[in-house]
Design a protein around this motif. Structure first.
Motif, PDB file in Angstrom:
ATOM      1  N   LEU A  33      -9.924   4.218   1.492  1.00 25.36           N
ATOM      2  CA  LEU A  33      -8.596   4.826   1.651  1.00 25.36           C
ATOM      3  C   LEU A  33      -7.478   3.827   1.373  1.00 25.36           C
ATOM      4  O   LEU A  33      -6.424   4.194   0.866  1.00 25.36           O
ATOM      5  N   ARG A  34      -7.692   2.552   1.703  1.00 24.56           N
ATOM      6  CA  ARG A  34      -6.678   1.531   1.432  1.00 24.56           C
ATOM      7  C   ARG A  34      -6.641   1.184  -0.050  1.00 24.56           C
ATOM      8  O   ARG A  34      -5.593   1.098  -0.669  1.00 24.56           O
ATOM      9  N   TRP A  35      -7.795   1.011  -0.631  1.00 21.00           N
ATOM     10  CA  TRP A  35      -7.919   0.533  -2.010  1.00 21.00           C
ATOM     11  C   TRP A  35      -7.454   1.570  -3.034  1.00 21.00           C
ATOM     12  O   TRP A  35      -6.822   1.240  -4.014  1.00 21.00           O
ATOM     13  N   ARG A  36      -7.773   2.833  -2.800  1.00 23.89           N
ATOM     14  CA  ARG A  36      -7.388   3.908  -3.712  1.00 23.89           C
ATOM     15  C   ARG A  36      -6.877   5.111  -2.907  1.00 23.89           C
ATOM     16  O   ARG A  36      -7.594   6.091  -2.697  1.00 23.89           O
ATOM     17  N   ILE A  64      13.410  10.562  -1.281  1.00 23.66           N
ATOM     18  CA  ILE A  64      12.736   9.371  -0.772  1.00 23.66           C
ATOM     19  C   ILE A  64      11.242   9.519  -1.043  1.00 23.66           C
ATOM     20  O   ILE A  64      10.633  10.536  -0.698  1.00 23.66           O
ATOM     21  N   MET A  65      10.685   8.501  -1.685  1.00 21.89           N
ATOM     22  CA  MET A  65       9.246   8.495  -1.967  1.00 21.89           C
ATOM     23  C   MET A  65       8.678   7.174  -1.473  1.00 21.89           C
ATOM     24  O   MET A  65       9.100   6.113  -1.902  1.00 21.89           O
ATOM     25  N   GLY A  66       7.730   7.231  -0.560  1.00 21.23           N
ATOM     26  CA  GLY A  66       7.067   6.027  -0.080  1.00 21.23           C
ATOM     27  C   GLY A  66       6.026   5.571  -1.090  1.00 21.23           C
ATOM     28  O   GLY A  66       5.265   6.383  -1.610  1.00 21.23           O
ATOM     29  N   ASP A  67       5.977   4.293  -1.379  1.00 24.89           N
ATOM     30  CA  ASP A  67       5.014   3.745  -2.329  1.00 24.89           C
ATOM     31  C   ASP A  67       3.799   3.223  -1.567  1.00 24.89           C
ATOM     32  O   ASP A  67       3.640   2.032  -1.343  1.00 24.89           O
ATOM     33  N   ALA A  68       2.924   4.150  -1.164  1.00 24.13           N
ATOM     34  CA  ALA A  68       1.741   3.778  -0.385  1.00 24.13           C
ATOM     35  C   ALA A  68       0.858   2.809  -1.157  1.00 24.13           C
ATOM     36  O   ALA A  68       0.280   1.893  -0.575  1.00 24.13           O
ATOM     37  N   ARG A  73      -1.251  -2.811  -0.506  1.00 23.81           N
ATOM     38  CA  ARG A  73      -1.621  -4.078  -1.132  1.00 23.81           C
ATOM     39  C   ARG A  73      -0.919  -5.258  -0.458  1.00 23.81           C
ATOM     40  O   ARG A  73      -0.941  -6.374  -0.953  1.00 23.81           O
ATOM     41  N   ASN A  74      -0.334  -5.020   0.685  1.00 25.17           N
ATOM     42  CA  ASN A  74       0.314  -6.074   1.455  1.00 25.17           C
ATOM     43  C   ASN A  74      -0.744  -7.025   2.000  1.00 25.17           C
ATOM     44  O   ASN A  74      -1.839  -6.608   2.387  1.00 25.17           O
TER      45      ASN A  74
END
Length: 154
Positions: A33-36, A64-68, A73-74
């Protein structure tokens, strides 16, 4: 993952009650879920009133669009964020991500259903099947490649 599934489950299929006893399978799902993330650019929203977010002024009516994709990738999720590495969630101080389901009060209400379904799906597939790379005509493993679809929803 197969060793963990075989040790915990024996000859039966997984249930949600097994989740606490299958930490690597759970980490695999979290990392997937984090990677893709399924919706890398989050669902867009409109500001209903003027607002301030950190140092930014957001006028009423702004989209407003969040860039998940970028948020996940933080480096708070460990080094080498482009690599698929489920073991990162066994490191101290690395919490499971939630941004793939949105932000704040607008988080997806189906996130628990999605996480549980993914766990059962992954645990069942890996319990029943041994997934191995395809072979070429000489018997060598064909390297896996990842195909990225460039869109808001892959």
């Amino acid at each position: 993952m197969h060793e963990e599934l075989d040790r915990v489950l024996g000859d039966r299929l997984p249930t949600l009650a097994d989740r606490k006893d299958l930490p690597y399978v759970n980490a695999f799902c979290l990392e997937t879920l984090r990677w893709r993330p399924g919706v890398p650019l989050a669902v867009q929203h409109s500001a209903l009133r003027d607002d301030v977010y950190g140092q930014y002024f957001i006028p009423k009516g702004s989209i407003i669009m969040g860039d998940a994709w970028q948020i996940l990738r933080n480096e708070k999720y460990g080094p080498n964020p482009e690599d698929f590495h489920p073991e990162r969630f066994f490191e101290p101080g690395i919490d499971p991500p939630t941004e793939q389901f949105g932000f704040g009060r607008r988080m997806c209400p189906g996130r628990f259903f999605a996480e549980n379904t993914m766990f059962l799906f992954a645990a069942s597939i890996f319990k029943v099947f041994r997934l191995t790379p395809m072979k070429d005509e000489y018997g060598n493993d064909i390297p896996l490649s990842e195909k990225i679809v460039e869109s808001a929803v892959p």
